[in-house]
Design a protein around this motif. Structure first.
Motif, short mmCIF file in Angstrom:
data_model
loop_
_atom_site.label_atom_id
_atom_site.label_comp_id
_atom_site.label_asym_id
_atom_site.label_seq_id
_atom_site.Cartn_x
_atom_site.Cartn_y
_atom_site.Cartn_z
N SER A 59 51.90 22.62 33.39
CA SER A 59 52.48 23.05 34.67
C SER A 59 51.56 22.72 35.82
CB SER A 59 52.77 24.56 34.66
OG SER A 59 51.58 25.31 34.57
N ALA A 60 52.17 22.53 36.99
CA ALA A 60 51.43 22.28 38.22
C ALA A 60 52.33 22.65 39.39
CB ALA A 60 51.00 20.81 38.32
N ALA A 61 51.71 22.97 40.52
CA ALA A 61 52.51 23.28 41.71
C ALA A 61 53.22 22.04 42.22
CB ALA A 61 51.64 23.88 42.80
N GLY A 62 52.57 20.88 42.08
CA GLY A 62 53.20 19.65 42.54
C GLY A 62 52.51 18.43 41.95
N LEU A 63 53.25 17.34 41.89
CA LEU A 63 52.71 16.04 41.52
C LEU A 63 53.05 15.09 42.65
CD1 LEU A 63 51.44 13.98 39.55
CD2 LEU A 63 53.71 13.72 38.51
N LYS A 86 56.18 20.96 31.74
CA LYS A 86 57.45 21.69 31.69
C LYS A 86 57.90 22.22 33.04
CE LYS A 86 57.23 23.31 26.88
NZ LYS A 86 57.27 24.50 25.99
N ASN A 87 56.95 22.65 33.86
CA ASN A 87 57.29 23.28 35.14
C ASN A 87 56.50 22.62 36.27
OD1 ASN A 87 58.99 25.64 34.19
ND2 ASN A 87 57.12 25.99 33.01
N LEU A 88 57.22 22.28 37.33
CA LEU A 88 56.62 21.56 38.44
C LEU A 88 57.29 22.01 39.72
CD1 LEU A 88 54.54 19.26 38.96
CD2 LEU A 88 56.45 17.65 38.76
N GLY A 89 56.47 22.44 40.69
CA GLY A 89 57.05 22.89 41.94
C GLY A 89 57.67 21.76 42.75
N GLN A 90 56.93 20.66 42.93
CA GLN A 90 57.43 19.51 43.68
C GLN A 90 57.04 18.23 42.95
OE1 GLN A 90 54.92 21.44 45.63
NE2 GLN A 90 56.48 22.98 45.95
N LEU A 91 57.93 17.28 42.96
CA LEU A 91 57.66 15.96 42.40
C LEU A 91 57.94 14.93 43.49
CD1 LEU A 91 57.04 13.94 40.14
CD2 LEU A 91 59.44 14.09 39.46
N VAL A 92 56.89 14.20 43.89
CA VAL A 92 57.04 13.16 44.91
C VAL A 92 56.45 11.87 44.36
CG1 VAL A 92 56.40 12.38 47.21
CG2 VAL A 92 56.93 14.78 46.83
N VAL A 93 57.28 10.84 44.27
CA VAL A 93 56.82 9.51 43.89
C VAL A 93 57.29 8.56 44.98
CG1 VAL A 93 56.87 7.67 42.18
CG2 VAL A 93 56.96 10.06 41.44
N ASN A 94 56.36 8.07 45.76
CA ASN A 94 56.65 7.11 46.82
C ASN A 94 55.65 5.98 46.69
OD1 ASN A 94 57.25 5.67 49.10
ND2 ASN A 94 56.72 7.28 50.56
N SER A 95 56.03 4.94 45.94
CA SER A 95 55.09 3.86 45.66
C SER A 95 55.80 2.67 45.04
CB SER A 95 53.99 4.35 44.71
OG SER A 95 53.07 3.32 44.43
N THR A 96 55.33 1.48 45.37
CA THR A 96 55.80 0.27 44.69
C THR A 96 54.99 0.01 43.43
OG1 THR A 96 54.28 -1.14 45.96
CG2 THR A 96 56.48 -0.76 46.89
N LYS A 97 54.04 0.86 43.12
CA LYS A 97 53.13 0.64 41.99
C LYS A 97 53.55 1.37 40.72
CE LYS A 97 50.23 -1.74 44.57
NZ LYS A 97 49.93 -3.16 44.35
N VAL A 98 54.48 2.28 40.81
CA VAL A 98 54.88 3.07 39.65
C VAL A 98 55.95 2.31 38.87
CG1 VAL A 98 55.86 5.24 38.84
CG2 VAL A 98 54.28 5.23 40.78
N LYS A 99 55.64 1.97 37.61
CA LYS A 99 56.56 1.19 36.78
C LYS A 99 57.50 2.05 35.96
CE LYS A 99 53.51 -1.10 34.49
NZ LYS A 99 52.99 -2.05 33.48
N SER A 100 57.02 3.21 35.53
CA SER A 100 57.86 4.10 34.71
C SER A 100 57.48 5.54 35.00
CB SER A 100 57.70 3.78 33.22
OG SER A 100 56.38 4.06 32.78
N LEU A 101 58.44 6.44 34.82
CA LEU A 101 58.23 7.86 35.07
C LEU A 101 58.89 8.62 33.93
CD1 LEU A 101 57.23 10.12 36.99
CD2 LEU A 101 59.47 9.99 38.11
N HIS A 102 58.06 9.09 32.99
CA HIS A 102 58.57 9.78 31.81
C HIS A 102 58.03 11.21 31.79
CE1 HIS A 102 59.19 5.71 29.54
NE2 HIS A 102 60.03 5.88 30.56
#
Length: 239
Positions: A59-63, A86-102
């Protein structure tokens, strides 16, 4: 040092890429971590090819891989696989570098923002609830072909899917409620838009520029504010 819990933020690298700055390539020393009380933040000096070393975090407050206004521009393209989260307060992915998100164990997030033009695969196979907005909006991603949200039941805000132009399949078989507007735009290869269990949308339904759409289905819908379907091509054959 064997630390398992970080009470504050975990900040990986910094955003200063001046000549001679140290980069971070290996996160294996963090492999004992199971919880981050505040945010996990990846900055531009990260030079790894994965987040291997964070697999045990539950768990984390945000990624944050970038912010909603500023893209992460690190040196290498990399994969994100956090199999225990399992638990995440906020998820932010803003990048041209991320190939996969599992994130196969993620069950709930407060809000989600995903803008990644090179993203090729996602795994939200355990996500049941998004408390507020669920946003997937980018600039012309043609690499992601499928969006599957197999157990998602509710979205507490706006549901946005836009500019993922390689997506041919969208699956939301258990989604029942959207407490906001549904926006599906510029999904130019999507064949079918189906929400078999969706009963309530408190805002609008706004579908546009889905030029390959051949079917649209919401058999159980009971409430929405306004419905707009703009296919932007002649002689549509939509059932």
């Amino acid at each position: 040092s064997g630390i398992t819990i970080i009470e504050g933020d975990l900040i990986i690298g910094n955003n200063n890429l001046e000549e001679g700055i140290d980069t971070i390539k290996d996160l294996s020393a963090l492999s004992n971590l199971i919880e981050v009380k505040q945010n996990i933040i990846v900055n531009n000096s990260f030079a790894g090819t994965s987040l291997r070393g964070l697999e045990m975090i539950r768990s984390a407050a945000g990624l944050y891989l970038g912010t909603t206004s500023t893209a992460l521009n690190c040196l290498n393209e990399f994969d994100v696989e956090l199999s225990a989260l399992k638990n995440l307060g906020q998820l932010v992915v803003n990048s041209t570098k991320v190939k996969s998100l599992h994130l196969p164990a993620l069950q709930e997030t407060g809000w989600l923002y995903l803008s990644a033009s090179k993203l090729g695969s996602i795994d939200f196979s355990s996500l049941v609830n998004c408390v507020t907005n669920f946003t997937m909006k980018t600039s012309a991603n043609t690499m992601l072909t499928s969006i599957a949200l197999p157990v998602l039941e509710s979205i507490g805000g706006i549901f946005t899917l836009q500019y993922y132009q390689g997506v041919t399949e969208l699956s939301c078989p258990k989604l029942e409620k959207i407490n906001g507007t549904l926006i599906a735009k510029n999904l130019t290869k999507l064949h079918a838009l189906a929400f078999p269990e969706l009963k309530e949308i408190s805002g609008d339904i706004d579908v546009a520029y889905t030029n390959s759409l051949t079917s649209f289905s919401m058999p159980k819908i009971e409430q929405c504010n306004q419905f707009s379907l703009n296919l932007n091509f002649s002689n549509p054959q939509v059932a």
